[in-house]
Motif scaffolding. Structure first.
Motif, PDB file in Angstrom:
ATOM      1  N   GLU A 164      -1.518  31.261  81.858  1.00  0.00           N
ATOM      2  CA  GLU A 164      -0.234  31.156  81.214  1.00  0.00           C
ATOM      3  C   GLU A 164       0.607  32.444  80.974  1.00  0.00           C
ATOM      4  O   GLU A 164       1.715  32.465  80.875  1.00  0.00           O
ATOM      5  CB  GLU A 164      -0.633  30.856  79.612  1.00  0.00           C
ATOM      6  CG  GLU A 164      -1.276  29.591  79.336  1.00  0.00           C
ATOM      7  CD  GLU A 164      -2.853  29.900  79.412  1.00  0.00           C
ATOM      8  OE1 GLU A 164      -3.353  31.110  79.968  1.00  0.00           O
ATOM      9  OE2 GLU A 164      -3.728  29.178  79.163  1.00  0.00           O
ATOM     10  N   VAL A 257      -2.371  20.719  84.703  1.00  0.00           N
ATOM     11  CA  VAL A 257      -2.524  21.794  84.119  1.00  0.00           C
ATOM     12  C   VAL A 257      -3.715  21.839  83.135  1.00  0.00           C
ATOM     13  O   VAL A 257      -4.100  20.693  82.576  1.00  0.00           O
ATOM     14  CB  VAL A 257      -1.540  22.667  83.404  1.00  0.00           C
ATOM     15  CG1 VAL A 257      -0.434  22.960  84.636  1.00  0.00           C
ATOM     16  CG2 VAL A 257      -0.784  21.545  82.631  1.00  0.00           C
ATOM     17  N   CYS A 258      -4.361  22.930  82.834  1.00  0.00           N
ATOM     18  CA  CYS A 258      -5.233  22.761  81.605  1.00  0.00           C
ATOM     19  C   CYS A 258      -4.663  23.891  80.715  1.00  0.00           C
ATOM     20  O   CYS A 258      -4.770  25.239  81.052  1.00  0.00           O
ATOM     21  CB  CYS A 258      -6.674  23.163  82.179  1.00  0.00           C
ATOM     22  SG  CYS A 258      -7.753  23.314  80.836  1.00  0.00           S
ATOM     23  N   VAL A 259      -4.200  23.747  79.578  1.00  0.00           N
ATOM     24  CA  VAL A 259      -3.735  24.395  78.505  1.00  0.00           C
ATOM     25  C   VAL A 259      -4.538  24.380  77.459  1.00  0.00           C
ATOM     26  O   VAL A 259      -4.199  23.406  76.425  1.00  0.00           O
ATOM     27  CB  VAL A 259      -2.085  24.107  78.298  1.00  0.00           C
ATOM     28  CG1 VAL A 259      -1.653  25.238  77.344  1.00  0.00           C
ATOM     29  CG2 VAL A 259      -1.371  24.331  79.435  1.00  0.00           C
ATOM     30  N   VAL A 263       0.613  27.733  73.263  1.00  0.00           N
ATOM     31  CA  VAL A 263       1.141  29.039  73.813  1.00  0.00           C
ATOM     32  C   VAL A 263       2.713  29.090  73.497  1.00  0.00           C
ATOM     33  O   VAL A 263       3.526  27.916  73.309  1.00  0.00           O
ATOM     34  CB  VAL A 263       1.350  28.906  75.480  1.00  0.00           C
ATOM     35  CG1 VAL A 263       1.800  30.084  76.085  1.00  0.00           C
ATOM     36  CG2 VAL A 263       0.032  28.236  75.930  1.00  0.00           C
ATOM     37  N   GLN A 273       2.071  22.963  73.969  1.00  0.00           N
ATOM     38  CA  GLN A 273       0.539  22.701  73.991  1.00  0.00           C
ATOM     39  C   GLN A 273       0.309  21.601  74.466  1.00  0.00           C
ATOM     40  O   GLN A 273       1.184  20.608  74.970  1.00  0.00           O
ATOM     41  CB  GLN A 273       0.176  22.675  72.336  1.00  0.00           C
ATOM     42  CG  GLN A 273       0.837  21.703  71.770  1.00  0.00           C
ATOM     43  CD  GLN A 273      -0.108  21.161  70.455  1.00  0.00           C
ATOM     44  OE1 GLN A 273      -1.301  20.905  70.674  1.00  0.00           O
ATOM     45  NE2 GLN A 273       0.230  21.221  69.414  1.00  0.00           N
ATOM     46  N   GLN A 274      -0.995  21.352  75.107  1.00  0.00           N
ATOM     47  CA  GLN A 274      -1.546  20.522  75.563  1.00  0.00           C
ATOM     48  C   GLN A 274      -2.435  19.534  74.732  1.00  0.00           C
ATOM     49  O   GLN A 274      -3.185  19.862  74.008  1.00  0.00           O
ATOM     50  CB  GLN A 274      -2.580  20.597  76.773  1.00  0.00           C
ATOM     51  CG  GLN A 274      -2.815  19.390  77.646  1.00  0.00           C
ATOM     52  CD  GLN A 274      -3.160  19.705  79.385  1.00  0.00           C
ATOM     53  OE1 GLN A 274      -3.862  20.871  79.564  1.00  0.00           O
ATOM     54  NE2 GLN A 274      -2.955  18.634  80.062  1.00  0.00           N
ATOM     55  N   ILE A 280       1.637  17.159  77.736  1.00  0.00           N
ATOM     56  CA  ILE A 280       2.388  18.490  77.450  1.00  0.00           C
ATOM     57  C   ILE A 280       3.343  18.353  76.421  1.00  0.00           C
ATOM     58  O   ILE A 280       4.250  17.421  76.554  1.00  0.00           O
ATOM     59  CB  ILE A 280       2.735  18.963  78.484  1.00  0.00           C
ATOM     60  CG1 ILE A 280       1.827  19.337  79.516  1.00  0.00           C
ATOM     61  CG2 ILE A 280       3.515  20.474  78.258  1.00  0.00           C
ATOM     62  CD1 ILE A 280       0.624  20.491  79.231  1.00  0.00           C
ATOM     63  N   ILE A 316       5.825  25.863  83.697  1.00  0.00           N
ATOM     64  CA  ILE A 316       4.631  25.315  83.406  1.00  0.00           C
ATOM     65  C   ILE A 316       3.862  24.494  84.500  1.00  0.00           C
ATOM     66  O   ILE A 316       2.829  24.531  84.839  1.00  0.00           O
ATOM     67  CB  ILE A 316       4.549  24.312  82.181  1.00  0.00           C
ATOM     68  CG1 ILE A 316       5.223  25.003  80.928  1.00  0.00           C
ATOM     69  CG2 ILE A 316       3.287  23.767  81.786  1.00  0.00           C
ATOM     70  CD1 ILE A 316       5.541  24.369  79.733  1.00  0.00           C
TER      71      ILE A 316
END
Ligand SMILES: Cc1cc2nc3c(=O)[nH]c(=O)nc-3n(C[C@H](O)[C@H](O)[C@H](O)COP(=O)(O)OP(=O)(O)OC[C@H]3O[C@@H](n4cnc5c(N)ncnc54)[C@H](O)[C@@H]3O)c2cc1C
Length: 398
Positions: A164, A257-259, A263, A273-274, A280, A316
């Motif tokens: 990130e 993606v993996c969040v 953030v 945020q996920q 997302i 992102i």
């Protein structure tokens, strides 16, 4: 960190102004259709008003709560879902502005409130921590300053460098589902005896009576828990609270993606945020919409949505379809500190959280309740940094 460009994007269609959080049915509450009496009337059933209602019930007084729209139909059910400790200002800035002792006390108080919210509505809260990441060298330096100040004062924070970006990780912050939490609080309060009404705007507010289209509420105190538009409900706060629109979008579930934790970037302007299902949820670019974003209007659109979409795709790195776009009004104050005061005899107001009201709003709601019933509130004392006393000592039905 990757830069992103603002191409000539066509805004993809999404359902009109529905937040991603609206994922379960809700049985509407009736509007007020008669005149009633209560010890305290709470105006505004967002997270702050519902926290006030819960506190009032705990203090043993009778409560009527009203909302002009639906429970958490404003910012409280339409926000980014970050539960962050601290104030609007990053910790080291808070120390400069408020002094070390007050900044530290406020930080501890908000950390405790995050824990209280998590314990109170565990089904809506994830203990993820949060990330602040820097967009450039100046902000990287600022993250380092924040980290140093927090560590020096014994507060939990770690240096972070990862996909990130670079910045700092606050392990004790949380992510939450704001609408689910508010609905839980409303149901619980109604079960405990609070009389709550939707689609019931307060037309006139005095310390002993609130007028609504369907009837009057005779009461011993009124707590106005409205963030965006507070200066319209209580015009004496014009000039101290100014309302802005904040906008968000959300995507279909994605594995691109993996969040793992919320953030925020560019001095907190952008935040994402996920969710547990992979969606997302992204907000920000209030400053990208120009003067037109200073409005109580809550329809999403314009350059802010364009910038959000460009950021989603470029920065992102998510191409999943956009399924939701929404907006809501929030109140800003010149110094970033909330309004929390008795604005008219026996009428308290809380709001103006400057875009950070999930935790501070819950605290201010509880502080107003204590203040109105007991005549003073230790919570309010900490938030203000000095003693807060009421014009009278206890709520009573006239
Ligand atoms: C897009 C967005 C993202 C955000 N992200 C975050 C975040 O991640 N973390 C964070 O801490 N904060 C965030 N915020 C700010 C946060 O959502 C708000 O500060 C907070 O939810 C305010 O809650 P509240 O209960 O005080 O007020 P509100 O949510 O404004 O609720 C007030 C209620 O009062 C009602 N009302 C208004 N006028 C009247 C009247 N005359 N009579 C009766 N009822 C009335 C409204 O209908 C509304 O339901 C965000 C806000 C937005 C819009």
């Amino acid at each position: 960190m990757a830069t992103f460009h603002l191409p000539n994007l066509r805004i993809a269609p999404a359902p009109a102004n529905v937040p991603v959080w609206n994922d379960a049915p809700w049985t509407p509450l009736p509007p007020l259709a008669d005149s009633v009496k209560a010890d305290v009337c709470v105006v505004g059933l967002g997270g702050s008003g519902l926290s006030a209602v819960g506190e009032l019930l705990g203090l043993g007084v009778s409560v009527v709560g009203i909302d002009a729209g639906s429970v958490a139909g404003g910012a409280a059910g339409r926000n980014g879902g970050f539960l962050l400790a601290g104030t609007y200002h990053f910790y080291h800035d808070a120390v400069s502005r408020l002094g070390r002792e007050r900044a530290w006390e406020l930080y501890r108080l908000t950390m405790d409130e995050v824990d209280r919210i998590a314990a109170e509505s565990p089904e809506a809260v994830r203990r993820t921590g949060s990330l602040r990441v820097a967009d450039d060298d100046e902000e990287r330096l600022d993250c380092a300053r924040q980290l140093a100040a927090m560590r020096a004062h014994g507060l939990p924070a770690e240096a972070y460098s990862g996909p990130e970006g670079d910045g700092l990780l606050i392990p004790t912050d949380c992510a939450f589902q704001p609408l689910r939490r508010c609905r839980t609080l409303a149901r619980r309060a109604a079960d405990a005896g609070a009389r709550l009404y939707e689609h019931t705007p307060a037309l006139r507010i005095a310390g002993n009576e609130v007028r609504t289209p369907g009837g009057r509420i005779r009461c011993g105190a009124v707590l106005v828990a409205v963030d965006g538009g507070l200066e319209q409900v209580l015009p004496e706060l014009c000039g101290r609270v100014r309302t802005a629109r904040l906008q968000m979008l959300a995507t279909a579930p994605t594995g691109e993606v993996c969040v793992p934790r919320p953030v925020y970037a560019r001095w907190g302007f952008e935040y994402w945020q996920q969710l547990e299902d992979g969606r997302i949820a992204l907000g920000g670019f209030r400053d990208g919409g120009g003067a037109g974003e200073w409005t109580v209007e809550s329809t999403p659109g314009g350059p802010v949505q364009q910038r959000l979409e460009a950021f989603l795709r470029g920065r992102i790195g998510v191409q999943a379809p956009i399924t939701h776009r929404w907006a809501a009004p929030v109140g800003y104050t010149p110094d970033g500190m909330p309004v929390l005061e008795e604005v008219r005899p026996r009428v308290w107001a809380a709001g103006g959280y400057s875009g950070t009201g999930n935790v501070m709003g819950a605290l201010c709601g509880r502080a107003m309740a204590q203040w109105a019933v007991r005549g003073r509130s230790e919570l309010a004392d900490v938030i203000h940094g000095h003693g807060a006393e009421s014009s009278e000592t206890a709520a009573s039905v006239p």
